[in-house]
Design a protein around this motif. Structure first.
Motif, PDB file in Angstrom:
ATOM      1  N   SER A   1      47.635 -36.719 -73.760  1.00 56.82           N
ATOM      2  CA  SER A   1      47.802 -37.288 -72.420  1.00 56.82           C
ATOM      3  C   SER A   1      47.853 -36.238 -71.315  1.00 56.82           C
ATOM      4  O   SER A   1      48.114 -36.578 -70.175  1.00 56.82           O
ATOM      5  CB  SER A   1      49.076 -38.140 -72.375  1.00 56.82           C
TER       6      SER A   1
ATOM      7  N   GLU B   1      48.230 -32.215 -60.593  1.00 55.09           N
ATOM      8  CA  GLU B   1      47.508 -32.899 -61.651  1.00 55.09           C
ATOM      9  C   GLU B   1      47.993 -34.352 -61.793  1.00 55.09           C
ATOM     10  O   GLU B   1      47.275 -35.212 -62.303  1.00 55.09           O
ATOM     11  CB  GLU B   1      47.690 -32.123 -62.960  1.00 55.09           C
ATOM     12  N   ALA B   2      49.191 -34.611 -61.298  1.00 58.42           N
ATOM     13  CA  ALA B   2      49.728 -35.986 -61.318  1.00 58.42           C
ATOM     14  C   ALA B   2      48.783 -36.976 -60.635  1.00 58.42           C
ATOM     15  O   ALA B   2      48.812 -38.160 -60.937  1.00 58.42           O
ATOM     16  CB  ALA B   2      51.092 -36.018 -60.645  1.00 58.42           C
ATOM     17  N   LEU B   3      47.974 -36.477 -59.716  1.00 57.54           N
ATOM     18  CA  LEU B   3      47.090 -37.380 -58.951  1.00 57.54           C
ATOM     19  C   LEU B   3      45.759 -37.647 -59.652  1.00 57.54           C
ATOM     20  O   LEU B   3      45.009 -38.530 -59.228  1.00 57.54           O
ATOM     21  CB  LEU B   3      46.805 -36.780 -57.563  1.00 57.54           C
ATOM     22  N   ASN B   4      45.464 -36.908 -60.684  1.00 52.10           N
ATOM     23  CA  ASN B   4      44.130 -37.009 -61.291  1.00 52.10           C
ATOM     24  C   ASN B   4      44.087 -37.994 -62.453  1.00 52.10           C
ATOM     25  O   ASN B   4      45.086 -38.255 -63.095  1.00 52.10           O
ATOM     26  CB  ASN B   4      43.671 -35.638 -61.793  1.00 52.10           C
ATOM     27  N   GLY B   5      42.892 -38.500 -62.686  1.00 59.71           N
ATOM     28  CA  GLY B   5      42.660 -39.319 -63.879  1.00 59.71           C
ATOM     29  C   GLY B   5      43.006 -40.780 -63.720  1.00 59.71           C
ATOM     30  O   GLY B   5      43.147 -41.484 -64.717  1.00 59.71           O
ATOM     31  N   VAL B   6      43.147 -41.243 -62.479  1.00 61.07           N
ATOM     32  CA  VAL B   6      43.460 -42.658 -62.261  1.00 61.07           C
ATOM     33  C   VAL B   6      42.199 -43.516 -62.419  1.00 61.07           C
ATOM     34  O   VAL B   6      42.225 -44.556 -63.069  1.00 61.07           O
ATOM     35  CB  VAL B   6      44.073 -42.887 -60.860  1.00 61.07           C
ATOM     36  N   TRP B   7      41.116 -43.058 -61.807  1.00 62.76           N
ATOM     37  CA  TRP B   7      39.847 -43.785 -61.824  1.00 62.76           C
ATOM     38  C   TRP B   7      38.748 -42.870 -62.360  1.00 62.76           C
ATOM     39  O   TRP B   7      38.768 -41.664 -62.146  1.00 62.76           O
ATOM     40  CB  TRP B   7      39.421 -44.200 -60.414  1.00 62.76           C
ATOM     41  N   GLY B   8      37.755 -43.489 -62.974  1.00 66.69           N
ATOM     42  CA  GLY B   8      36.560 -42.748 -63.332  1.00 66.69           C
ATOM     43  C   GLY B   8      35.623 -42.686 -62.138  1.00 66.69           C
ATOM     44  O   GLY B   8      35.833 -43.370 -61.140  1.00 66.69           O
TER      45      GLY B   8
ATOM     46  N   LEU C   1      32.692 -43.682 -59.844  1.00 68.76           N
ATOM     47  CA  LEU C   1      31.963 -44.952 -59.683  1.00 68.76           C
ATOM     48  C   LEU C   1      30.480 -44.713 -59.936  1.00 68.76           C
ATOM     49  O   LEU C   1      29.954 -43.650 -59.595  1.00 68.76           O
ATOM     50  CB  LEU C   1      32.178 -45.517 -58.280  1.00 68.76           C
ATOM     51  N   PRO C   2      29.797 -45.695 -60.516  1.00 66.58           N
ATOM     52  CA  PRO C   2      28.365 -45.514 -60.765  1.00 66.58           C
ATOM     53  C   PRO C   2      27.586 -45.340 -59.460  1.00 66.58           C
ATOM     54  O   PRO C   2      27.898 -45.989 -58.458  1.00 66.58           O
ATOM     55  CB  PRO C   2      27.947 -46.811 -61.462  1.00 66.58           C
ATOM     56  N   GLU C   3      26.605 -44.458 -59.523  1.00 68.78           N
ATOM     57  CA  GLU C   3      25.719 -44.262 -58.362  1.00 68.78           C
ATOM     58  C   GLU C   3      24.736 -45.421 -58.307  1.00 68.78           C
ATOM     59  O   GLU C   3      24.289 -45.919 -59.341  1.00 68.78           O
ATOM     60  CB  GLU C   3      24.933 -42.958 -58.529  1.00 68.78           C
TER      61      GLU C   3
END
Lengths: 351, 327
Positions: free
Chosen positions: A115, A335-342, A344-346
């Protein structure tokens, strides 16, 4: 419906050792014992590190190594899917999570591959091993296991799913709904309940109105199997049969490993407040590692010298993992802010 | 180019996407032989079979959890919650599981699960067939909440949703299913998430509305133009995360803002949008930000009188806009 565990045995009367009857070689039995021992020594170090205020938390799998190693040897590593729970140190170790990874997670270091230091320790995860991430609300993984079973059936592969949980989790709706799906659709899922007899402080009499978790299998149209979870070979035998059944498309099974947790629920618990020392001492005599060691001794698979060698090797591995994790860097605060969303598709051409 | 309604937009796009991607399957209560209680999945089981259009047991928790498991495996599940009002048993699975897999594994496991559900009132659905649930779920990082309100937007956003690698709550206002018609081009266009759409250009007041309220607001705009009030209508389309830039640039242009939603007032989308405008466009405002919403009662009552009292409508919207115009 019940599973006849004697199906595993080529001949019940033959005088061959049990592991031979189960189709296990001596070196496999020795490996199983080694994994149980290593898991125990890692676990014990984690308790010490907590008591030394090195780490904030530990939740233990001590006492449950027997059914876990049995489960690990019954599946195809990296092929089948595993949805463990937080006591599955021995199971996930045997399936390939490394001692360093476990120690990094214990310390909450950046290199924690489960994690990245976000989750508490013992929240096992490894996508490359098909080990699905553990969360803290209990039983949520049970209906998810049915979903993976559904996907396997959809894709027509020969994979199976194993999900583990304690008997406390069987009071949650997730347990009942998950088994209901698996039963209706005949999914290749093995529900492995490690019944250690307490949900923190609450004994089984207050958790369920029936004597055994396995009794509930009837309601979901699957076999329910009870076995001695402290006996690694009996656990392996029960798991092997259920895995074969699932792989052949014959559907799910509910397995109940009767076991015991001889340590407090977690590093924040004090089990002296809810059970007697005599009870704990009784179960320590039934320690799965003790039983496995005696089995190996009496079948000339292990001797005291070899055992001592194992102990020294385990000590080295635990020391290495411990030092590695202690010295490893923490994640950067941001780093707490990273990894929430992938990402978005272009869109090549917006409409 | 053809004119279709919102429900047709859904059915046609679901079928088209299932033909494109064999990993997509549908599961839900009555989605198979019945074709869904709103007929959104009509004809799909005949085309794709029972393996891909799955009648599920009546159990929302496991319906979502099974979708999660299948998504973890690498499929593209679409689960239908028959009414948004019944999603609550799955709250833990959606919020603590689907929305957290990516974060809690540092990107190792992802959960591309699409949850479709009809929401909203005005159809005599009473307390448990009328609810607007968007604010509850728009509070959850890691979960997209979208509410396209026209056939064009539904087609484009549904296609996009099936390519997004995170869980999506896809809200469909049930009253618009057959009420709203529109042109849909034959091309394979898509509409990205987090992009609001200016549904009507105007200069005097910005009205932010989505779902059925978008259409009520557009009607109100037609009436108000005779009173020389020219409103700009912003449809966020994606409710979480919001397209802050489009909302702010519209408000900076008009200097006045009204947010309309059916969901109740306290901590609804309007509260978030008001705070956004207050903190980022304060100097541009010529009036306080206004909200016109459902009242703070547990849910929409059944009796027609009480239902109508609950729902914002064209008349209430024009009244609110006149008040804002006069400020």
């Amino acid at each position: 419906m019940t599973l006849d565990l004697s199906e595993n045995l080529e001949s019940k009367t033959r005088a061959e050792p049990r592991h031979v009857q189960l189709g296990l070689h001596d070196d496999q039995v020795l490996e199983m014992y080694w994994h149980m021992l290593l898991a125990r020594r890692i676990d014990e170090r984690m308790w010490i590190l907590h008591r030394q205020h090195e780490v904030a938390f530990h939740v233990s799998g001590i006492g449950q190594e027997g059914c876990q190693v049995g489960a690990a040897y019954a599946v195809k590593r990296g092929h089948d899917f595993i949805l463990p729970y937080y006591r599955d140190l021995c199971l996930t170790l045997t399936l390939g999570l490394t001692p360093r990874a476990m120690m990094l997670a214990l310390y909450g270091k950046a290199g924690d591959p489960m994690s990245g230091g976000r989750q508490m320790p013992a929240h096992y995860s490894a996508r490359q091993l098909n080990i699905v991430s553990v969360s803290s609300p209990v039983a949520t993984q049970i209906p998810q296991a049915s979903g993976i079973g559904f996907a396997i059936q959809y894709e027509k592969t020969d994979q199976v799913v194993v999900t583990c949980f304690g008997e406390g989790s069987t009071a949650e709706g997730d347990f009942h709904e998950g088994l209901n799906w698996a039963g209706i659709f005949g999914l290749p899922v093995i529900f492995l309940c490690q019944n250690n007899q307490y949900a923190i402080s609450v004994p089984i009499e207050r958790e369920m109105p029936v004597k055994n978790v396995a009794d509930r299998a009837y309601a979901y149209g699957m076999p329910g199997v009870i076995f001695d979870g402290n006996d690694f070979l009996e656990s392996y035998g029960a798991m092997k049969l259920a895995v074969a059944r699932a792989r052949q498309g014959k559907g799910p099974s509910l397995l109940e490993a009767k076991t015991y947790r001889p340590v407090p629920h977690s590093s924040d618990d004090d089990d002296r407040t809810y059970r007697s020392r005599q009870e704990v001492e009784f179960w320590k005599k039934r320690d799965p590692i003790l039983l496995a060691r005696n089995y190996c001794y009496s079948n000339n698979i292990l001797d005291e010298d070899k055992n001592q060698e194992f102990e020294e090797r385990a000590r080295e591995i635990v020391d290495d993992a411990n030092e590695f994790a202690r010295a490893a860097p923490y994640p950067p605060a941001q780093e707490a802010l990273n990894g929430v969303w992938g990402p978005l598709p272009e869109i090549e051409r917006a409409g | 180019m053809s004119e279709i309604n919102n429900i047709d937009a859904l059915t046609l796009t679901l079928a088209q996407e299932m033909r494109r991607d064999p990993r997509i399957f549908l599961a839900g209560e009555d989605v198979g032989r019945r074709g869904g209680v709103f007929r959104a999945t009509k004809g799909l089981v005949q085309e794709f079979g029972e393996n891909r259009v799955v009648d599920s047991p009546l159990a929302e928790l496991s319906l979502v959890a099974v979708g999660i498991g299948a998504a973890l495996y690498g499929l593209r599940p679409i689960v239908e919650i028959q009414f948004a009002d019944f999603i609550a048993p799955a709250f833990n699975q959606i919020v603590q599981e689907a929305a957290r897999f990516r974060y809690r594994t540092n990107g190792d496991w992802i959960c591309p699960l699409l949850i479709r559900t009809p929401y909203g009132g005005g159809i005599g659905g009473g307390l448990y067939h009328s609810q607007s649930i968007e604010a509850t779920y728009a509070h959850i990082p890691g979960l997209y909440v979208v509410a396209p309100a026209t056939p064009y937007d539904i087609v484009g956003m549904l296609r996009y949703a099936l390519r997004v690698n995170d869980p999506v709550l896809f809200l469909e206002h049930k009253k618009t299913y057959r009420l709203i018609k529109g042109e849909v081009p034959d091309s394979d266009y898509m509409i990205p998430f987090c992009k609001a759409d200016i549904k009507r250009k105007g200069s005097d007041i910005t009205v932010i509305a989505y779902g059925l309220m978008l259409h009520e607001t557009l009607q109100a705009a037609q009436q108000l133009i005779h009173e020389d009030i020219d409103i700009e209508v912003v449809d966020p389309r994606t409710l979480h995360p919001l397209d802050r830039d489009t909302i702010l640039s519209s408000v900076k242009k008009t200097g006045k803002a009204l947010i309309v939603h059916e969901d109740n007032l306290t901590l609804g989308l309007g509260a978030e949008i008001s705070a956004l405008i207050a903190s980022e466009a304060f100097e541009y405002l010529d009036a306080p930000v206004m909200r016109l919403t459902g009242p703070d009662v547990p849910a929409m009552p059944y009796a027609r009188t009480m239902q109508d009292y609950f729902m914002p409508n064209v008349e209430k919207i024009t009244t609110a806009i006149r008040k804002l115009a006069a400020y």
